[in-house]
Each structure stands twice: as C-alpha cells, then as structure tokens.
Design an enzyme around this catalytic site. Sequence first.
Site, PDB file in Angstrom:
ATOM      1  N   ARG A 649       0.830  -1.207   0.000  1.00  0.00           N
ATOM      2  CA  ARG A 649       0.000   0.000   0.000  1.00  0.00           C
ATOM      3  C   ARG A 649       0.857   1.245   0.000  1.00  0.00           C
ATOM      4  O   ARG A 649       1.943   1.263   0.573  1.00  0.00           O
ATOM      5  CB  ARG A 649      -0.901   0.047   1.243  1.00  0.00           C
ATOM      6  N   SER A 710       8.224  -5.199   6.422  1.00  0.00           N
ATOM      7  CA  SER A 710       7.958  -6.314   7.352  1.00  0.00           C
ATOM      8  C   SER A 710       8.797  -7.542   7.033  1.00  0.00           C
ATOM      9  O   SER A 710       8.280  -8.648   6.794  1.00  0.00           O
ATOM     10  CB  SER A 710       6.468  -6.644   7.310  1.00  0.00           C
ATOM     11  N   ASP A 764       5.948  -3.551  11.050  1.00  0.00           N
ATOM     12  CA  ASP A 764       4.527  -3.393  11.361  1.00  0.00           C
ATOM     13  C   ASP A 764       4.263  -3.364  12.870  1.00  0.00           C
ATOM     14  O   ASP A 764       3.311  -2.735  13.329  1.00  0.00           O
ATOM     15  CB  ASP A 764       3.696  -4.493  10.703  1.00  0.00           C
TER      16      ASP A 764
END
Length: 1023
Positions: A649, A710, A764
Amino acid sequence: MGSRSPRPTSQQRRSSREDRADQRRNLGADDSRSRGPSPCPAPELGPMTIMGQSCLIHDRRGSVRILHRDENMDPSLSMEVDTRVSGSILSHRRDSSHTTPIQRALRSLSIPLERLHVMKGHMMEDMCKGLSLQTHAQAKVRMLPTYICSTPNGTEKGNFLVVELCQNQVRTMLVTLYGDGNMSPHMMYKIFDLPEGIMQGEGEALFDFIAQCVSQFLTETISSETRETTNLPLGFVFPFTCRQTQLDKAELLSWSKGFSCSGVVGKDVVQLLQSAINKQEMGSSETNSNWLSSLRGRKSSQFTPSQLCHVEVVALMNDTVGTMMTCSMEGRPCEVAVVADKGSNCCFMAEAYLVETAEETSGRMCVNTEWGCFGDDGVLNDIFTPYDVRVDEESSNRGEKRFEKLVGSLYLGEIVRHALIALTAEKALFTGSDIAVLKEKGVFTMQHVLDIINNEDGITEVKRILETLGLQPSERDCGRVQQICQAVMGRAATLHATGLAAILSYMCQTRDLESLMVNVGMEGELYRGYPRFEEILLSVSRLLAPECMPTLLPSRDGSGRGAAMVTAVALRLAAQRREVNEVLAPLRLTRADLEKVQALMREEMERGLCKETNPTASVRMLPTYVTHTPDGTERGDFLALDLGGTNFRVLVVRVTEEGISMASEIYVIPVSIMQGSGEALFDHIIDCIIDFQMKQNLVTQMLPLGFTFSFPCQQVGLDKALLLTWTKGFSASGCVGKDVVQLLRDAAQRKQHLGMQVVALVNDTVGTMMACGYDDPKCEIGLIVGTGTNACYMEEMRNVGTVEGDQGLMCINMEWGAFGDNGCLDHIFTHFDKVVDETTINPGKQRFEKLISGMYLGEIVRQILMVMVEKQLLFKGRPCPKLQTRNIFKTKFLSTIELNGLALRQIRAILNELELDASFEDSVLMREVCQAVSLRAAQLCAAGLAAVVEKMRENRGLDQLDITVGVDGTLYKLHPCFSNNLQKTLKDLAPNCNVTFLISEDGSGKGAALVAAVADRAANAMQ
C-alpha cells in the site's frame, strides 16, 4: 350387524405401528432435501378441533367426518361446535342454557387451537426457566440434566448389566451388544417381586435387596469361573425425580408411586446401590435390616449367597432417557423421547451450553424435562374441568403434577369416572339406574377406556363392559360413554402433541435451523394401546410446529435395553475421552509450564540486549532508533509505504488538530518481480508511489515518508536497515545485506522522482505501537498476532548494549518469532509441532511463531485430526483423503468453529466443505481440538508478553505498572476466544501489571506515517 372381526392383539397393533414407522422413515428420506416440512394431514385435536370455519367430529364408532358451521348436527351423536377462533382463549365455552349436559361435557374436554398455541408458548418459557441457573428453582418444567452427551452410534459392544426398580418389582437384565448397529442384542432377564412393606421401610433394606437380586441373577446366568474374572458395568433405572450432577451421581429429591423409604431423600442413590453391591461382593450376608432377615425364609432357589463378579454402577437414568437410547441405531440417531404411560415425560438432546445447571458446555446433553409438573403454577387452570379437579383432589399429591393428571393413563379412567358421575347427576346418563359402583375410586380403569374406544362393533361391546361393571346402560348411554372416553383420550393425545411441539420448536430455534427433521422414540401404555394416539400426536404437533417433521419410532424395552445402551455409550465415551486426553495432553500447558516459558523469554531478552551475547540470542532485540511516541503535537502531510506481502500500500496521512485522515491505494507485486532482481522490485515500488502521488495531486510536494518493511532487518539508524533475509515468498536478488532504504532511494533517483524523503523505516509491530500511541500516551508496547507474530516495546537506553548512549528510551523490535530456535523450547514442542516445522520452508527457524501464529495453527490442527482418525476417534476411523492435503485446514476454520453458540450443523457444513463426513460427535471433538490449539497459542503469547511487562515494571522500579499494548493481527482480532485467553493468562502471570489492550487501526500504514511525523517533529525541534 355383520360378522364380528377378531380384535387385533397388542402384538399385531405393535407390528402395524412399526410398519407405519418404517414407511414414515422412508418418506422422510425422500423429503430430506426439502427446506421445510412436507404437507401434513388435517390436524386432529381430539373430539373437537377448531380450524377456521370447520371442525372434526368423532361419531360413536370412532370415525371422523368434517362438519361445517351451517350443517345441522345431531346432538345425540355429537355436540354443538363453536368454530370461532378469536380474541379470548376461553371463547369456546358457550352459554350453558343453549346446550345439553353431554355437549357441555364434551366441550369442556376440548381445547381450541389458539389455546394450544398459548400452552406451547408457556411450556417453552418454562423450559427456558428450567435451563437457567437463575430461574431453575421457580420452573415447573424442571429440565434436569442427565449428563448423557451422546446417543448410540452402533459400535457399542460388550456385556452390560441393568437393574430397574419398578412399582412392585426389581428387574435384572444382562444385555450383550455386538457392535453391529445394535440391531441384534442378546438379552437375559429375571424379575423379582418386592417383599411386602419394603417400599415404606428403610432405604438400606431396599438397596440391599436390589443388590441381592443382582447377585442371584448373576449366579444363575454366569458361571462361577467367569464371575471371578468379569467386570460388569451396570445401568440403574431409577424412575424417581433426582438432582443429577454426574452420570453416576444423583440425589433423590422425592419419592412417588407408593415408595417412602427412609434415609434416601437427599442421598446419592448410585452410591447407595454401589455400597450394597460392594457388601455382596465381599460376601457379607449379615445386615441390620429386618427385611433381609425375613428373606431367609424364602425358597433357597431365590437367593443363594455367591461371590459377585465386580459390578460398577456407571450410569443412572429414568425410563424416558432409556426410550430415547433404545430407538437410536446406526445412522438413525433418536434425539427425543416421549413416554405416555401411567405418568408422562419427555427428554431431548439440548445444546449443552444452554443447560446452565450443568458444567458441560460443549456439544449436546440429554435433558429430562419432567414436564408432568407443567401447570402447577396455574397456567392450565382454564382447561382444568370439574372432573380433573375431582381427580386432583383425590390424589395423594394435590395441586402437583397437574399436566400429568391430564394425560397420564393412571388418571384417565378416573377422569372418565367423574365425568360419568356428573352426567348422571344431570340425568344425562343411566337415568333411573344405580351408579353406586362408579363412586368407588379406581373402578373405571384405563383398560376399560381402551376397550370402549378401540372396538369396532358399535355399542354391543361397550354395553358388555358397562354391564360387567354393574351398570345398566341404555343404547344412548353406551354411545355417550364412548364419546366421553374418546374425548378424554383425544385430549390426552392432543396435550402430548402440544408438549412435543414445544420441544421440537425449541430444538429448531436453538439449533438455528429453518426446519427440523428428528426421530422421536415412543413408549407407554397410552401410545401402545390407543390406535389414534400416533395419528393425533403427529398431526397436532405438525400444526403447532410446522417447521418440524418428527418421525415416531416405537421403543423396544426402553427401561431395560435402553439402559444398557446408556451404559454402553457412557463406557464408549469414557474410553474415547481417555484416548482424546492422551492425544491432547502435550498441548495442555500448566501454570508451571507457562512460568518457565516466561522465565526463558526474559533470559533471551537479556541475552539479546547484551552486546556480547546478542549474536547467539534467539530473541534478537533489535534497536529501531524510534525514541519517542506521539505526543499529539504532530502536524502535516506524510507518506507511508507498507510492504509486507504480495500486495503493498501507498498512503498519505494528514495530521491536524482535528485528528488524522488518510487516503491509500493497494498495488500488486507480480511473482516475477518478487523473485527477480532487487532493482526491478524497487523500481516497481517507485512507479507505484509516483502513480499514487499523481492521483492525489502530491507530485510537486516533498513529503516525509515512513517505510513499513515487514522483513527481518538489522536496523543501524532510523532510516537505515540491512535486510537479513527474505521471507513470505520473496527472493529478489542483490538485496540481502543491503540497506533497503538506500535501495528505495536509488530507485527514486533512477526514476528521477523527487517528491518524497524517506525519514524512517519501521516494521509493522512498531507501526502498531505508534498508531495506538497517538490515541493513548500509555501505549509503549506493540503486539502482532496474525499470520506471524512479533512484539516491540520501549526499553531504557541504559539497558540497550547494542547502541551507544544511556539516556531516554528506545523502541526495541524483539523479533520474538525466533524465540526457541536455540532449543530452549524443545520441552513444549509436541510431535504435531515437529511435523509442521519439518514441512515448512524454514525448518528449525521461527519456532515460537510456529506455535502461535495464524499461518501454522490450522496445520497443527490437521496433524492432530489425522492422528485421531488413525486412532478411530474421528469419522469412525474412515479414511479421509482430503485431510492428507497440506494446509487444507485453514486457521480461519478455528475462528469459525470456536464461535460461542455456533450450531454444530454449521461446523459440520465447514467440514463438509473439506469432504469430511462428520457426525455430531465428530463436530464436538473437532471443536475441542481447535480450542486446545488456540488456547495454547494464546497462553504462550501471554507468557512472552508477561516477560515484557514485568521487565518494564522492574526497569522503572514500580510496584504496579499501568501500560497499554497496541495490538494488531487477524488472529487476535477475529478469533472469538484468543484475546480473552491471552488477557486472562497475562493477568495470572503478571499480577502486578495492569495491562490495557488497544486494537490498532492500520498500524503498518498510519503507524509508519506517525513514525515519520515524530521524526519530522524532532528534526524541526532541533533546528
């Protein structure tokens, strides 16, 4: 009159009933695909049934014809019928001035349809009261748990002893089952008459007598050699109201049926019988009971002292439960039973979680309704006739068991007798005759009633019966007596149907079904003796509960054979429980186990923080260079890039005084790029960022960017991190060991994109902490429990040996998924965990994560299920080819299966998707396996978190720590039990820490932007 046809015998009627049951079963199989019940015949509610503008009338010969409102009715053959179905439930009682006494009598014995619906509703309300822990004591429908949690599946085999305490007898039975679907059990039995007076004597004498009956029976049926080596389980049929707390533990609440033995009420009757049997086993023939002394005068053939084989009482039940069990065969479970006998009762398989008076919450449990007491609170007063009132007044328990007194065969003859007395007083019967005989209680029996209504020879047989009683009836008297008998019997059948409809509707509603098809076991004198009972029961119950389609199955010796079934099922389940516990035992962690995990985690944390031991620590404790959490003063527009899988994203986050607003877009990374070159991967990411900024009109601005990456990294600065290894299917070349922030900057340079400035790289977990920290300043821990698991927290700089400086705080990315990679958790790794680990792409790595995270829990469950199938604990040991497929059992299935109150049919639907032919019991066991795996995961996660919060408390020198954990991840958010289990265990392991959990909203996006915002705020402050 024509020639007289022979009257069918009881056996012929029974055979015909079984044939009809077989036909219905076949019909039910044809209709099984229907979403609702099939059309049913017109309902028949006894001698008068109100149905709109018409009603059903019985003539004296028992035939039925439909009369409409405008038809003329011969009052000598029938009655006036009120066809109004309106306002008051009492509207069917008309002005007596317009009717004859016989019409008023027949009308008083009829019940309008609307009243039956009201009665059904009242019974369902009372059932719910009886099941509730808070209102159980006030309920008249007692809803007693039986602790029978399964019906026979046809695999039961072995020898089972049954003892039944009857009204005047003790019946002993030895039943042998062969595991053939229970189709051909071998049975031997003997009946012993109770000695005179023992029913009112000492309780000890009664149970000693029963034990001697068992001893004598075994002496005659089993050889002495066999007795010495045989252990026999015994099922005890005890037809009195008990408070049952286990299958083999029940306290007598009250005697009935003429029994009043002292010293038994309030005692465990199973223990009383077991103690008496134990005395026999020890060869004790001496007793303080005068009753047994008197038995010595009886024939020696009746009681012979003998060494009893070891007998263990394993189950107590009443005849209703036995009826249900004996009607359950392989592939044809029976889940309801109705006994329509001298007394009346019903039992059914209820959802166990609704039975609040029992501790069992999984699966189903048979509930003994004891519905005979329904109406003792007055809700049936309006349908009680003067005849019912007289019967109640003459009973030994006035005002009690009022429903049973309307329907039990013990009372029906008495109701008829009082009706005949009243009609004679009104000169409607036996005019000028002496009816003194009718004033004698018990003279008009149930058998008289059955003989009167079952004959097909007009009034001749009725006249003979009445004359035998000493009456002098006219032809009209015979017709009217027959009508009264039909009305009383029809009402009894109708009321049984109303009760059954309440049970069926309750089952359908609590199982969340649109329609219910269920087998109902039937037993009792009324069911066997009254040919129209079954017809009325089915038609009325279908009218009152149209969503339900019951199939009636005649019981074969419910109190004997059924008791053997209960005992056999209890032993089968006990053996299964031992094996299940053995399989699941390694997953069930004690508090000591969890304390050890907590201590090991603390030890590994210290090793990871120490510069010298960090390289060998399994918990890496990586510094993130995030030194502050949000303080609420952050302002501006910030970009965030969230890269953690095949989709990524790009976001713009606007922070203002009013709060945070965001816009984002998801982009796909093709597999060819994931596994291609590093340059191609980061060029693709920059192309997507440019596309997003153009769509958001942000191309001309230089915005700070927080990069959520991540993957395992060694972070050497807030904006500098070296990739340690790829995971999640990525293998882009030229990246491992490189600074991923610089790789992104290089790609931006190649693309000549100047609209962003990478100021921070976070994972994250840190993003989750920061996102929650904006809303709660106490949030200093981040936790991810989803596809993977990790944690971070704010550590004192003085304790971080891998970074220079000792002032302030720094967020530590624990990377605790690798906890145990050095072997310190081997003691809790089960066989199932090892198999799962060996089949992953990184065997021996991320071992803590493989015990906790959503990526692996479904696979652990699958491994357990395969072992249970192999042990024939699931699916009857049938092979399940699809279960052999790796990762076929998704972790999302755990969440669905463990939903509280989820109907087990929905669990079966999930399993059917996997082509697993699951029975009800299979579904219950599947839920237990899922619960064991998810509970362990939550407990281990809590043990790790306990180590973190306790360290923070000690760091700060506090007696009590108040801290908030920002948490994200599908397992934590979506699993129905995980969060509660985690929090409960954490409270237990870290009692001095008050921990609040705050669900993160987009930690990897919003959190990354906030890291950039905090960094930007700090940079501006320095300038």
